[in-house]
Every structure is written in structure tokens, then in C-alpha cells.
Design a protein around this motif. Structure first.
Motif, PDB file in Angstrom:
ATOM      1  N   PRO A   1     -43.076 106.664 -26.142  1.00 27.58           N
ATOM      2  CA  PRO A   1     -41.650 106.981 -26.140  1.00 27.58           C
ATOM      3  C   PRO A   1     -40.895 106.579 -24.884  1.00 27.58           C
ATOM      4  O   PRO A   1     -39.678 106.668 -24.844  1.00 27.58           O
ATOM      5  CB  PRO A   1     -41.652 108.501 -26.293  1.00 27.58           C
ATOM      6  N   TRP A   2     -41.593 106.156 -23.848  1.00 27.72           N
ATOM      7  CA  TRP A   2     -40.919 105.761 -22.610  1.00 27.72           C
ATOM      8  C   TRP A   2     -40.729 104.262 -22.627  1.00 27.72           C
ATOM      9  O   TRP A   2     -41.658 103.509 -22.889  1.00 27.72           O
ATOM     10  CB  TRP A   2     -41.730 106.186 -21.397  1.00 27.72           C
ATOM     11  N   ALA A   3     -39.512 103.835 -22.352  1.00 26.23           N
ATOM     12  CA  ALA A   3     -39.204 102.407 -22.412  1.00 26.23           C
ATOM     13  C   ALA A   3     -38.492 101.978 -21.143  1.00 26.23           C
ATOM     14  O   ALA A   3     -37.925 102.791 -20.422  1.00 26.23           O
ATOM     15  CB  ALA A   3     -38.318 102.108 -23.617  1.00 26.23           C
ATOM     16  N   LEU A   4     -38.564 100.702 -20.878  1.00 25.20           N
ATOM     17  CA  LEU A   4     -37.745 100.095 -19.825  1.00 25.20           C
ATOM     18  C   LEU A   4     -36.673  99.276 -20.514  1.00 25.20           C
ATOM     19  O   LEU A   4     -36.957  98.450 -21.381  1.00 25.20           O
ATOM     20  CB  LEU A   4     -38.595  99.222 -18.901  1.00 25.20           C
ATOM     21  N   MET A   5     -35.434  99.551 -20.122  1.00 23.45           N
ATOM     22  CA  MET A   5     -34.280  98.873 -20.693  1.00 23.45           C
ATOM     23  C   MET A   5     -33.619  98.059 -19.594  1.00 23.45           C
ATOM     24  O   MET A   5     -33.455  98.543 -18.465  1.00 23.45           O
ATOM     25  CB  MET A   5     -33.270  99.896 -21.211  1.00 23.45           C
ATOM     26  N   ARG A   6     -33.238  96.828 -19.899  1.00 25.07           N
ATOM     27  CA  ARG A   6     -32.580  95.987 -18.901  1.00 25.07           C
ATOM     28  C   ARG A   6     -31.283  96.653 -18.461  1.00 25.07           C
ATOM     29  O   ARG A   6     -30.437  97.000 -19.256  1.00 25.07           O
ATOM     30  CB  ARG A   6     -32.271  94.614 -19.468  1.00 25.07           C
ATOM     31  N   HIS A   7     -31.149  96.805 -17.145  1.00 30.55           N
ATOM     32  CA  HIS A   7     -29.910  97.348 -16.581  1.00 30.55           C
ATOM     33  C   HIS A   7     -29.069  96.194 -16.045  1.00 30.55           C
ATOM     34  O   HIS A   7     -27.919  96.034 -16.391  1.00 30.55           O
ATOM     35  CB  HIS A   7     -30.213  98.362 -15.482  1.00 30.55           C
ATOM     36  N   HIS A   8     -29.657  95.375 -15.194  1.00 30.45           N
ATOM     37  CA  HIS A   8     -29.049  94.144 -14.723  1.00 30.45           C
ATOM     38  C   HIS A   8     -30.187  93.270 -14.229  1.00 30.45           C
ATOM     39  O   HIS A   8     -31.345  93.689 -14.229  1.00 30.45           O
ATOM     40  CB  HIS A   8     -27.999  94.395 -13.632  1.00 30.45           C
ATOM     41  N   ALA A   9     -29.894  92.064 -13.829  1.00 27.50           N
ATOM     42  CA  ALA A   9     -30.942  91.134 -13.419  1.00 27.50           C
ATOM     43  C   ALA A   9     -31.814  91.765 -12.343  1.00 27.50           C
ATOM     44  O   ALA A   9     -31.320  92.213 -11.318  1.00 27.50           O
ATOM     45  CB  ALA A   9     -30.332  89.832 -12.917  1.00 27.50           C
ATOM     46  N   GLY A  10     -33.088  91.833 -12.598  1.00 23.90           N
ATOM     47  CA  GLY A  10     -34.031  92.358 -11.623  1.00 23.90           C
ATOM     48  C   GLY A  10     -34.208  93.857 -11.635  1.00 23.90           C
ATOM     49  O   GLY A  10     -34.962  94.388 -10.839  1.00 23.90           O
ATOM     50  N   TRP A  11     -33.548  94.554 -12.531  1.00 18.08           N
ATOM     51  CA  TRP A  11     -33.703  96.000 -12.565  1.00 18.08           C
ATOM     52  C   TRP A  11     -33.704  96.494 -14.002  1.00 18.08           C
ATOM     53  O   TRP A  11     -32.938  96.027 -14.839  1.00 18.08           O
ATOM     54  CB  TRP A  11     -32.587  96.703 -11.791  1.00 18.08           C
ATOM     55  N   ALA A  12     -34.579  97.452 -14.268  1.00 14.59           N
ATOM     56  CA  ALA A  12     -34.656  98.076 -15.584  1.00 14.59           C
ATOM     57  C   ALA A  12     -34.594  99.585 -15.403  1.00 14.59           C
ATOM     58  O   ALA A  12     -35.114 100.127 -14.427  1.00 14.59           O
ATOM     59  CB  ALA A  12     -35.960  97.686 -16.276  1.00 14.59           C
ATOM     60  N   ASP A  13     -33.938 100.260 -16.329  1.00 17.56           N
ATOM     61  CA  ASP A  13     -33.852 101.710 -16.294  1.00 17.56           C
ATOM     62  C   ASP A  13     -34.893 102.318 -17.225  1.00 17.56           C
ATOM     63  O   ASP A  13     -35.138 101.800 -18.317  1.00 17.56           O
ATOM     64  CB  ASP A  13     -32.464 102.181 -16.746  1.00 17.56           C
ATOM     65  N   VAL A  14     -35.457 103.443 -16.794  1.00 16.16           N
ATOM     66  CA  VAL A  14     -36.392 104.179 -17.636  1.00 16.16           C
ATOM     67  C   VAL A  14     -35.582 104.906 -18.707  1.00 16.16           C
ATOM     68  O   VAL A  14     -34.559 105.530 -18.414  1.00 16.16           O
ATOM     69  CB  VAL A  14     -37.206 105.179 -16.789  1.00 16.16           C
ATOM     70  N   PHE A  15     -36.046 104.829 -19.933  1.00 13.36           N
ATOM     71  CA  PHE A  15     -35.336 105.373 -21.085  1.00 13.36           C
ATOM     72  C   PHE A  15     -36.319 106.177 -21.923  1.00 13.36           C
ATOM     73  O   PHE A  15     -37.417 105.710 -22.213  1.00 13.36           O
ATOM     74  CB  PHE A  15     -34.770 104.211 -21.907  1.00 13.36           C
ATOM     75  N   LEU A  16     -35.951 107.386 -22.299  1.00 18.75           N
ATOM     76  CA  LEU A  16     -36.779 108.216 -23.175  1.00 18.75           C
ATOM     77  C   LEU A  16     -36.307 108.028 -24.607  1.00 18.75           C
ATOM     78  O   LEU A  16     -35.178 108.396 -24.955  1.00 18.75           O
ATOM     79  CB  LEU A  16     -36.679 109.691 -22.779  1.00 18.75           C
ATOM     80  N   ILE A  17     -37.155 107.463 -25.432  1.00 19.27           N
ATOM     81  CA  ILE A  17     -36.822 107.250 -26.842  1.00 19.27           C
ATOM     82  C   ILE A  17     -37.078 108.567 -27.569  1.00 19.27           C
ATOM     83  O   ILE A  17     -38.210 109.044 -27.638  1.00 19.27           O
ATOM     84  CB  ILE A  17     -37.667 106.123 -27.457  1.00 19.27           C
ATOM     85  N   GLU A  18     -36.013 109.129 -28.103  1.00 17.76           N
ATOM     86  CA  GLU A  18     -36.118 110.404 -28.815  1.00 17.76           C
ATOM     87  C   GLU A  18     -36.304 110.214 -30.316  1.00 17.76           C
ATOM     88  O   GLU A  18     -36.912 111.033 -30.979  1.00 17.76           O
ATOM     89  CB  GLU A  18     -34.892 111.266 -28.526  1.00 17.76           C
ATOM     90  N   SER A  19     -35.733 109.131 -30.847  1.00 12.80           N
ATOM     91  CA  SER A  19     -35.912 108.821 -32.261  1.00 12.80           C
ATOM     92  C   SER A  19     -35.685 107.332 -32.450  1.00 12.80           C
ATOM     93  O   SER A  19     -35.090 106.676 -31.608  1.00 12.80           O
ATOM     94  CB  SER A  19     -34.954 109.635 -33.138  1.00 12.80           C
ATOM     95  N   GLU A  20     -36.174 106.835 -33.570  1.00 10.25           N
ATOM     96  CA  GLU A  20     -35.981 105.412 -33.843  1.00 10.25           C
ATOM     97  C   GLU A  20     -36.065 105.138 -35.326  1.00 10.25           C
ATOM     98  O   GLU A  20     -36.646 105.895 -36.090  1.00 10.25           O
ATOM     99  CB  GLU A  20     -36.974 104.557 -33.074  1.00 10.25           C
ATOM    100  N   THR A  21     -35.443 104.045 -35.698  1.00  6.97           N
ATOM    101  CA  THR A  21     -35.553 103.490 -37.036  1.00  6.97           C
ATOM    102  C   THR A  21     -36.123 102.094 -36.870  1.00  6.97           C
ATOM    103  O   THR A  21     -36.439 101.679 -35.756  1.00  6.97           O
ATOM    104  CB  THR A  21     -34.177 103.431 -37.733  1.00  6.97           C
ATOM    105  N   ALA A  22     -36.198 101.360 -37.935  1.00  5.77           N
ATOM    106  CA  ALA A  22     -36.694  99.982 -37.840  1.00  5.77           C
ATOM    107  C   ALA A  22     -35.756  99.112 -37.011  1.00  5.77           C
ATOM    108  O   ALA A  22     -36.190  98.131 -36.413  1.00  5.77           O
ATOM    109  CB  ALA A  22     -36.870  99.394 -39.229  1.00  5.77           C
TER     110      ALA A  22
END
Length: 109
Positions: free
Chosen positions: A8-29
């Protein structure tokens, strides 16, 4: 989807060279919903396309460690990028000067 939510923990692109930690609470396809726990103000859950996920991890610590390791890899290239930017500025200056000289020459000045 079960395999994905198990991480459930993801890295999402924030800007070039940096990613933010993101908690996935739910998802679909097609989409994920979650929050950014490291931000000062954790707002309401946000939705993204699943394509926005750079990488998934089982734990918060693993996501943070991967992010920090990636920043170190990014920084290894800083000197090369600065050198390339310096060369680009010189080339752009030469192009600008050539353009101005051509205009001046065409005007007879």
C-alpha cells in the motif's frame, strides 16, 4: 488487485528528482485513492491514475529508504548536469549573437 494493495505504500512523482510517499487506501483497476502522510497538513484523500505510481512498497520505511537512495543516485549526476547547462548557455548565447548579427547585417547597420 489483491497483490497491489498488499503493497500500500507508493512513491509518487512530485517533481524532477523527488518523489512523495503516498499511502494507497483503496484502488480500482484504473485509479488509486490515498493520502500523503509526510505532508504537514494531511488533507482529504486524493485520486490518481494507477500510472502515477512510480513504485510500490510493503512498508512506509521501505518507501522512505527507496526515496532516499534514489535521491543519492540523482545527486551523483549533479556535476554533469551543471556542466551540460553551462555548455547550453554558451551555445544559446552564440545562437542569440548570430541571430542579432544577421539582423544587423541585413539592415545595413
Amino acid at each position: 488487485m489483491t497483490n497491489q494493495i498488499a503493497r500500500p505504500w507508493a512513491l509518487m512523482r512530485h517533481h524532477a528528482g523527488w518523489a512523495d510517499v503516498f499511502l494507497i487506501e483503496s484502488e480500482t483497476a484504473d485509479s488509486i485513492t490515498g493520502v500523503y502522510p509526510d505532508r504537514e497538513t494531511v488533507g482529504p484523500p486524493v485520486n490518481y491514475s494507477v500510472r502515477a505510481v512510480l513504485a510500490r512498497f510493503e512498508t512506509l520505511e521501505a518507501a522512505r529508504a527507496a526515496r532516499e537512495g534514489a535521491v543519492l543516485e540523482w545527486r551523483k549526476h549533479d556535476a554533469g548536469v551543471r556542466e551540460a547547462e553551462d555548455k547550453l548557455r554558451v551555445a544559446e548565447k552564440a545562437r542569440e549573437d548570430a541571430w542579432l548579427n544577421c539582423l544587423k547585417g541585413a539592415s545595413g547597420a
